[in-house]
Design an enzyme around this catalytic site. Sequence first.
Site, PDB file in Angstrom:
ATOM      1  N   GLU A 181      42.687  30.314  25.530  1.00  8.55           N
ATOM      2  CA  GLU A 181      42.930  29.936  24.203  1.00  8.55           C
ATOM      3  C   GLU A 181      41.732  29.947  23.250  1.00  8.55           C
ATOM      4  O   GLU A 181      41.196  28.919  23.067  1.00  8.55           O
ATOM      5  CB  GLU A 181      43.344  28.235  24.201  1.00  8.55           C
ATOM      6  CG  GLU A 181      44.677  28.218  25.410  1.00  8.55           C
ATOM      7  CD  GLU A 181      45.174  26.503  25.315  1.00  8.55           C
ATOM      8  OE1 GLU A 181      44.634  25.746  24.671  1.00  8.55           O
ATOM      9  OE2 GLU A 181      46.446  26.255  25.746  1.00  8.55           O
ATOM     10  N   GLU A 197      50.480  28.215  31.100  1.00 10.16           N
ATOM     11  CA  GLU A 197      50.588  26.754  31.089  1.00 10.16           C
ATOM     12  C   GLU A 197      51.961  26.404  30.254  1.00 10.16           C
ATOM     13  O   GLU A 197      52.282  27.033  29.100  1.00 10.16           O
ATOM     14  CB  GLU A 197      49.365  26.250  30.111  1.00 10.16           C
ATOM     15  CG  GLU A 197      48.069  26.345  30.894  1.00 10.16           C
ATOM     16  CD  GLU A 197      46.737  25.676  29.902  1.00 10.16           C
ATOM     17  OE1 GLU A 197      47.199  24.664  29.028  1.00 10.16           O
ATOM     18  OE2 GLU A 197      45.856  26.064  30.080  1.00 10.16           O
ATOM     19  N   HIS A 236      36.932  28.640  30.461  1.00 11.88           N
ATOM     20  CA  HIS A 236      37.946  27.601  29.993  1.00 11.88           C
ATOM     21  C   HIS A 236      37.049  26.476  29.014  1.00 11.88           C
ATOM     22  O   HIS A 236      37.121  25.294  29.638  1.00 11.88           O
ATOM     23  CB  HIS A 236      38.934  26.973  31.039  1.00 11.88           C
ATOM     24  CG  HIS A 236      40.205  26.415  30.461  1.00 11.88           C
ATOM     25  ND1 HIS A 236      41.506  26.743  31.063  1.00 11.88           N
ATOM     26  CD2 HIS A 236      40.193  25.305  29.858  1.00 11.88           C
ATOM     27  CE1 HIS A 236      42.194  25.691  30.498  1.00 11.88           C
ATOM     28  NE2 HIS A 236      41.542  24.716  29.676  1.00 11.88           N
ATOM     29  N   ARG A 265      46.269  28.378  39.276  1.00 14.62           N
ATOM     30  CA  ARG A 265      45.539  29.297  38.280  1.00 14.62           C
ATOM     31  C   ARG A 265      44.274  28.081  38.223  1.00 14.62           C
ATOM     32  O   ARG A 265      44.704  26.816  37.555  1.00 14.62           O
ATOM     33  CB  ARG A 265      46.029  29.537  36.923  1.00 14.62           C
ATOM     34  CG  ARG A 265      45.313  29.474  35.697  1.00 14.62           C
ATOM     35  CD  ARG A 265      46.210  29.989  34.331  1.00 14.62           C
ATOM     36  NE  ARG A 265      45.004  29.897  33.254  1.00 14.62           N
ATOM     37  CZ  ARG A 265      45.157  29.318  32.307  1.00 14.62           C
ATOM     38  NH1 ARG A 265      45.866  28.241  32.065  1.00 14.62           N
ATOM     39  NH2 ARG A 265      44.125  29.620  31.413  1.00 14.62           N
ATOM     40  N   ASN A 312      50.011  30.220  26.909  1.00 11.25           N
ATOM     41  CA  ASN A 312      50.168  28.555  26.940  1.00 11.25           C
ATOM     42  C   ASN A 312      50.948  28.090  25.749  1.00 11.25           C
ATOM     43  O   ASN A 312      50.673  28.260  24.655  1.00 11.25           O
ATOM     44  CB  ASN A 312      48.867  28.234  26.840  1.00 11.25           C
ATOM     45  CG  ASN A 312      47.829  28.400  28.053  1.00 11.25           C
ATOM     46  OD1 ASN A 312      48.443  29.037  28.990  1.00 11.25           O
ATOM     47  ND2 ASN A 312      46.715  27.833  27.810  1.00 11.25           N
ATOM     48  N   PHE A 369      49.266  14.669  32.280  1.00 12.31           N
ATOM     49  CA  PHE A 369      49.823  15.969  32.427  1.00 12.31           C
ATOM     50  C   PHE A 369      50.112  16.330  33.700  1.00 12.31           C
ATOM     51  O   PHE A 369      51.071  17.261  33.912  1.00 12.31           O
ATOM     52  CB  PHE A 369      49.021  16.879  31.522  1.00 12.31           C
ATOM     53  CG  PHE A 369      49.169  17.125  30.320  1.00 12.31           C
ATOM     54  CD1 PHE A 369      50.288  17.898  29.511  1.00 12.31           C
ATOM     55  CD2 PHE A 369      48.197  16.460  29.325  1.00 12.31           C
ATOM     56  CE1 PHE A 369      50.316  18.027  28.162  1.00 12.31           C
ATOM     57  CE2 PHE A 369      48.340  16.596  28.206  1.00 12.31           C
ATOM     58  CZ  PHE A 369      49.406  17.594  27.444  1.00 12.31           C
TER      59      PHE A 369
HETATM   60  C1  GBH Z   1      45.910  23.372  26.573  1.00 10.21           C
HETATM   61  O1  GBH Z   1      45.626  23.355  25.083  1.00 10.21           O
HETATM   62  C2  GBH Z   1      44.607  23.569  27.155  1.00 10.21           C
HETATM   63  O2  GBH Z   1      44.323  24.838  27.897  1.00 10.21           O
HETATM   64  C3  GBH Z   1      44.602  22.564  28.538  1.00 10.21           C
HETATM   65  O3  GBH Z   1      43.147  22.529  28.844  1.00 10.21           O
HETATM   66  C4  GBH Z   1      45.014  21.023  28.147  1.00 10.21           C
HETATM   67  O4  GBH Z   1      44.650  20.264  28.852  1.00 10.21           O
HETATM   68  C5  GBH Z   1      46.407  21.249  27.952  1.00 10.21           C
HETATM   69  O5  GBH Z   1      46.824  22.492  26.790  1.00 10.21           O
HETATM   70  C6  GBH Z   1      47.208  19.970  27.132  1.00 10.21           C
HETATM   71  O6  GBH Z   1      46.690  19.660  26.273  1.00 10.21           O
HETATM   72  O7  GBH Z   1      50.340  19.253  16.408  1.00 10.21           O
HETATM   73  O8  GBH Z   1      52.584  19.287  17.403  1.00 10.21           O
HETATM   74  O9  GBH Z   1      51.605  21.390  16.410  1.00 10.21           O
HETATM   75  C7  GBH Z   1      46.854  22.749  24.411  1.00 10.21           C
HETATM   76  C8  GBH Z   1      46.829  23.716  23.166  1.00 10.21           C
HETATM   77  C9  GBH Z   1      47.357  23.086  20.958  1.00 10.21           C
HETATM   78  C10 GBH Z   1      48.797  22.594  22.384  1.00 10.21           C
HETATM   79  C11 GBH Z   1      47.624  22.418  19.758  1.00 10.21           C
HETATM   80  C12 GBH Z   1      49.417  21.579  21.537  1.00 10.21           C
HETATM   81  C13 GBH Z   1      49.433  21.104  18.843  1.00 10.21           C
HETATM   82  C14 GBH Z   1      50.796  20.600  18.971  1.00 10.21           C
HETATM   83  N1  GBH Z   1      47.435  22.668  22.182  1.00 10.21           N
HETATM   84  N2  GBH Z   1      49.173  22.017  19.726  1.00 10.21           N
HETATM   85  S1  GBH Z   1      51.643  20.132  17.243  1.00 10.21           S
END
Ligand code: GBH
Length: 473
Positions: free
Chosen positions: A174, A376, A127, A83, A310, A439
């Site tokens: 997202e 994801e 994205h 992806r 995701n 990651f």
């Molecule tokens: C994704 O977003 C993205 O698509 C990607 O580009 C990015 O690199 C990857 O994830 C890693 O970050 O505060 O405990 O509730 C992640 C979306 C939204 C996931 C907020 C975690 C909060 C955790 N994030 N969420 S918490």
Amino acid sequence: TGAGDGTGARQFPEGFAWGAATSAYQVEGGWTEGGKGRSIWDFFAHTAGKVAGGGNGDMADDQYHRVGEDVRLMADMGLRHYRLSIAWTRVQPTGTGPANPEGVAFYNRVIDALIAEGIEPLVTLYHWDLPLALQVERNGWLGGDAVIDAYVEYARLCFTHFGDRVKRWITFNEPWCVAVLGFGTGEHAPGRSRDPGREPYLAAHHILLAHARAVRLYRRDFKPFQEGSIGITFNSDWREPLPDADPRRYMRNCEAAERTRQFFLAWFADPVYLGDYPELMRVRLGDRLPSFGAGEAALLRGSADFFGLNHYTTTYVSVDDTNSVGWFCDQGSQWSNDPNWAVTDMGWAIVPWGLRKMVGWIQKRYRPPGGIIVTENGCACKEQDAAVAKCDKLRVEYLRGYISELHKAIAEDGVDCRGYFVWSLLDNFEWAFGYTKRFGIHWVNFDTLERVPKESSKWFAKVVATNGVPADE
Ligand code: GBH
């Protein structure tokens, strides 16, 4: 039971798609090459104080020059799906006008290299890297038809140039992050936080309409002969009610948790599957939530051929009645972690059963035709050097836990899930965290750009090879 031997109970359904994911701004670099224009992330990351350590995507993983090497990493793992996202600014440097031939040539090379190795490209159109010119001249995602029209034309160029080989499209990655982090807290580009009670809802509204119009275009003008599918990817973490000895308080936490799920995911998924925002959001937000006209609702309803999810973590939810305005306060809840939960290097709790509950909730509410694809899931670990990264036991445990729970959801709960993509193929530019969070299932030396497989890449290769979870070593 019988994991990895091809016969056991932890086998995934035949044809299940295993893959790895990245996005253009996070891995490509080459930020001014091949006629590429500036995006809002180029601008944001070059603004002092926005990204940890002053990082930016100018170079990132330099995939722009190393795509052959990265395809080989995937081929070595036996991956059959990748992806990636297309940088709008490579295809249209200022967001409008004819396609830039060098940008088209680059993605042709990427797609052809993947296909030559038997790897299917799943392509995200957006994205987060909006052309800066559209931010300046059309007010970005607040700009209504002006920006929606531009997005649909960009989508048309992508379908035209790449749709003969790309058979699965994702319109947006997202929208929650774009809306809340870009227009509520301002942590992400375009960095707005001026009117957090309105702008996130308006930006989200325009993204949903842009999605629906791109899907209509694809289905009408391309799908009949290209025969691909098109969907959208939402992010949603699971929200579990905070346990409480008092039954009344516990009940209120249950209601708060459900409200939060709807504010997080149904905000986007209800329009796409049901044609309107959730009622409880409409009631709570009043005229701060835009509404869809009848034609728009009809366009949205059913506008996804699969459900991209995701998912990273879980939090507890309890009631919070503070009265200020913004996406976080609007839902009347607050989040917390169980102190017993292990956390990743992001501080996000590792709660594998949260994924099982999450996909169960989606299955029940939407019964998505085409099923769910986990586009994801993954985990950041502290890995200061390649030697440490090579034995990333925590990431292996994370993936094993989440993939095992996904298996239960499919095998025991009847969830229709058809794919799983690990985030990420490579360590990369982690948005506001720059290069401080890793990651990848491959470690990247950001000085030499050397890639080193981590233990997790070898473990995941076994999952792919056996279409199941290997037995604990
Ligand atoms: C994704 O977003 C993205 O698509 C990607 O580009 C990015 O690199 C990857 O994830 C890693 O970050 O505060 O405990 O509730 C992640 C979306 C939204 C996931 C907020 C975690 C909060 C955790 N994030 N969420 S918490």
